[in-house]
Design an enzyme around this catalytic site. Structure first.
Site: not given
Ligand code: GUN
Length: 297
Positions: A54, A98, A121
């Site tokens: 990311k 996350q 998100d």
């Molecule tokens: N863990 C795995 N994929 C994601 C995501 O798209 N967002 C978040 N916050 N955690 C994740």
């Protein structure tokens, strides 16, 4: 293989490039870069990989990446204090905590602390509520990526029968809502659904998001249907393999002989998630700067 391959990897690369161009224009206009803060608590190996990619993708798209790594024994109060600091920081347009969080940390409480205007998100209850009642807001990245792939293939989805397998808050439910908003006739199936193969056979669009390796079989698929496979499952290693293969929730080899179009795993839905995250972050940045977001973002 008779199905057309839906190349999510290429689509996502295009989207990231487009977002990158708009992000460059944004920083000219706003006098600052759009910023995404990612918070990682603890040392989950898979999460490390996601967070690193990311960060790289954010910088490559001409945006600022702020990474906050906290130890696994971080308290709820400390984590919420960081979220509040990011809420107040004008350099931060999007906040991503996350998941999963380690230990006893309360995910719902932490997500609730995020400013809904920075909830890129789309996990906040305000974002979920906005999606439900048809108001503008952030939509979770994976289902938004899926609907982009579907619109790219079909154009208009009106009247098509869509079956979503899985009812998670992050994928299944928002996916169903997006399909409904696009005037599809939507069925949400899940682990208690009776006669699942029969239901899937009626679908012009199948979205599989259950997290069970190769559960959806070729003879469940209506000939010509579009199959979107959200699953990422690692099989047990076969003889001579050090790691098992990555497979989706759909038996790809079989289904691709029946479907009209299908996403592969990997390289289908997966790459869309980060691309949409960057898109959501730039949309947030335009809103924070009081500027109109460009068409088609
Ligand atoms: N863990 C795995 N994929 C994601 C995501 O798209 N967002 C978040 N916050 N955690 C994740």
């Amino acid at each position: 293989m008779t199905a057309q391959l839906i190349d999510g990897k290429a689509f996502a690369a295009d989207l990231r490039a487009r977002v990158g161009e708009h992000a460059a224009a944004f920083s000219e206009q706003a006098g600052r870069k759009a910023g995404l803060a990612v918070v990682l608590v603890g040392e989950d190996a898979a999460s490390e990989v996601y967070v690193r990619s990311k960060g790289k993708a954010t910088v490559a798209a001409n945006m600022e990446s702020f990474e906050h790594r906290l130890p696994a024994d971080t308290s709820q109060e400390e984590l919420i204090a960081l979220v509040e600091q990011l809420n107040a920081d004008p350099a931060v347009d999007g906040i991503l905590v996350q998941l999963p969080l380690p230990g006893d940390l309360d995910e719902q409480a932490v997500i609730a602390a995020i400013d809904p205007g920075k909830d890129v998100d789309g996990f906040h209850v305000e974002s979920a509520g906005r999606l439900m009642v048809g108001r503008e807001g952030f939509v979770p990245c994976t289902p938004l990526g899926c609907i982009m792939l579907l619109r790219d293939r079909h154009g208009d989805l009106s009247g098509l029968n869509a079956v979503v397998i899985g009812r998670s808050h992050i994928v299944g439910k928002p996916m169903a809502q997006l399909l409904l908003d696009a005037n599809a006739t939507v069925t949400i199936a899940h682990s208690r659904t009776k006669d699942l193969p029969e239901i899937v056979r009626r679908a012009d669009i199948v979205v599989a998001a259950v997290g069970r390796a190769e559960m959806v079989k070729a003879d469940w698929i209506k000939p010509g249907a579009t199959v979107i496979d959200v699953g990422i499952n690692r099989l047990m290693p076969a003889e001579g393999e050090s790691k098992g293969r990555l497979v989706g929730d759909v038996d790809f080899a079989g289904a691709s002989e029946v479907a009209g179009a299908i996403t592969p795993v990997p390289g289908g839905v997966g790459p869309m998630t980060i691309a949409v995250l960057l898109r959501n972050t730039l949309v947030a940045a335009y809103a924070h700067a009081g500027l109109e977001a460009p068409e088609g973002l």
